[in-house]
Design a protein around this motif. Structure first.
Motif, PDB file in Angstrom:
ATOM      1  N   GLU A  32       0.834  -1.202   0.000  1.00 45.23           N
ATOM      2  CA  GLU A  32       0.000   0.000   0.000  1.00 45.23           C
ATOM      3  C   GLU A  32       0.871   1.255   0.000  1.00 45.23           C
ATOM      4  N   LEU A  33       0.350   2.296  -0.613  1.00 51.66           N
ATOM      5  CA  LEU A  33       0.947   3.624  -0.493  1.00 51.66           C
ATOM      6  C   LEU A  33       0.003   4.443   0.377  1.00 51.66           C
ATOM      7  N   GLN A  34       0.535   5.058   1.415  1.00 55.88           N
ATOM      8  CA  GLN A  34      -0.273   5.855   2.323  1.00 55.88           C
ATOM      9  C   GLN A  34       0.333   7.250   2.444  1.00 55.88           C
ATOM     10  N   ARG A  74      -6.227  10.298  -6.798  1.00 50.36           N
ATOM     11  CA  ARG A  74      -5.677   9.176  -7.554  1.00 50.36           C
ATOM     12  C   ARG A  74      -5.109   8.147  -6.589  1.00 50.36           C
ATOM     13  N   THR A  75      -5.144   6.873  -6.970  1.00 51.54           N
ATOM     14  CA  THR A  75      -4.685   5.803  -6.091  1.00 51.54           C
ATOM     15  C   THR A  75      -3.558   5.021  -6.757  1.00 51.54           C
ATOM     16  N   ILE A  99       2.493   1.841  -9.371  1.00 49.93           N
ATOM     17  CA  ILE A  99       1.484   1.614 -10.403  1.00 49.93           C
ATOM     18  C   ILE A  99       0.191   2.306  -9.987  1.00 49.93           C
ATOM     19  N   GLU A 100      -0.400   3.071 -10.898  1.00 49.61           N
ATOM     20  CA  GLU A 100      -1.684   3.696 -10.615  1.00 49.61           C
ATOM     21  C   GLU A 100      -2.781   2.651 -10.749  1.00 49.61           C
ATOM     22  N   THR A 101      -3.700   2.662  -9.788  1.00 49.86           N
ATOM     23  CA  THR A 101      -4.831   1.727  -9.818  1.00 49.86           C
ATOM     24  C   THR A 101      -6.076   2.454 -10.266  1.00 49.86           C
ATOM     25  N   ARG A 102      -7.023   1.716 -10.735  1.00 53.42           N
ATOM     26  CA  ARG A 102      -8.301   2.291 -11.172  1.00 53.42           C
ATOM     27  C   ARG A 102      -9.372   1.841 -10.204  1.00 53.42           C
ATOM     28  N   LYS A 103      -9.828   2.750  -9.349  1.00 53.03           N
ATOM     29  CA  LYS A 103     -10.886   2.402  -8.385  1.00 53.03           C
ATOM     30  C   LYS A 103     -12.161   3.103  -8.749  1.00 53.03           C
TER      31      LYS A 103
END
Length: 103
Positions: A32-34, A74-75, A99-103
């Motif tokens: 995770e990135l926080q 952005r996540t 990596i950018e995720t698509r939520k």
């Protein structure tokens, strides 16, 4: 956004060394990135870990890009690339791909 590979910063502080040894295997393929906008050392700080387990931080120049993107909604995740070991030193590090995720 292009995928970014980087070595984590801050890996020699706190429990990071022990945590990297426990969790830096391909079987833990993503982390995770926080955001830590209240971090007194860097307003753009982005912590890398698993739940409450800290492995390190994105380096400043990368956090300067990713932090504001996360603030805008952005996540991202960090994908395991490599455990960094340099014998005879006992310090370990971790290389990840952002990596950018698509939520």
């Amino acid at each position: 956004m292009k995928k970014i590979s980087t070595k984590l910063a801050g890996v020699s502080f706190g429990d990071c060394q022990e945590n990297i040894r426990l969790y830096s295997y391909p079987s833990f393929s993503t982390y995770e990135l926080q955001r830590e906008a209240d971090n007194p050392n860097d307003v753009n700080a982005v912590r890398v870990g698993i739940d409450d387990v800290k492995l390190g931080y994105l380096p400043g120049p990368i956090a300067q890009i990713i932090g504001p993107m996360m603030d805008s909604g952005r996540t991202f995740i960090a994908e395991h690339v490599a455990l960094n070991e340099c014998p005879p030193h006992e310090t370990v590090g971790l290389t990840v791909k952002i990596i950018e995720t698509r939520k």
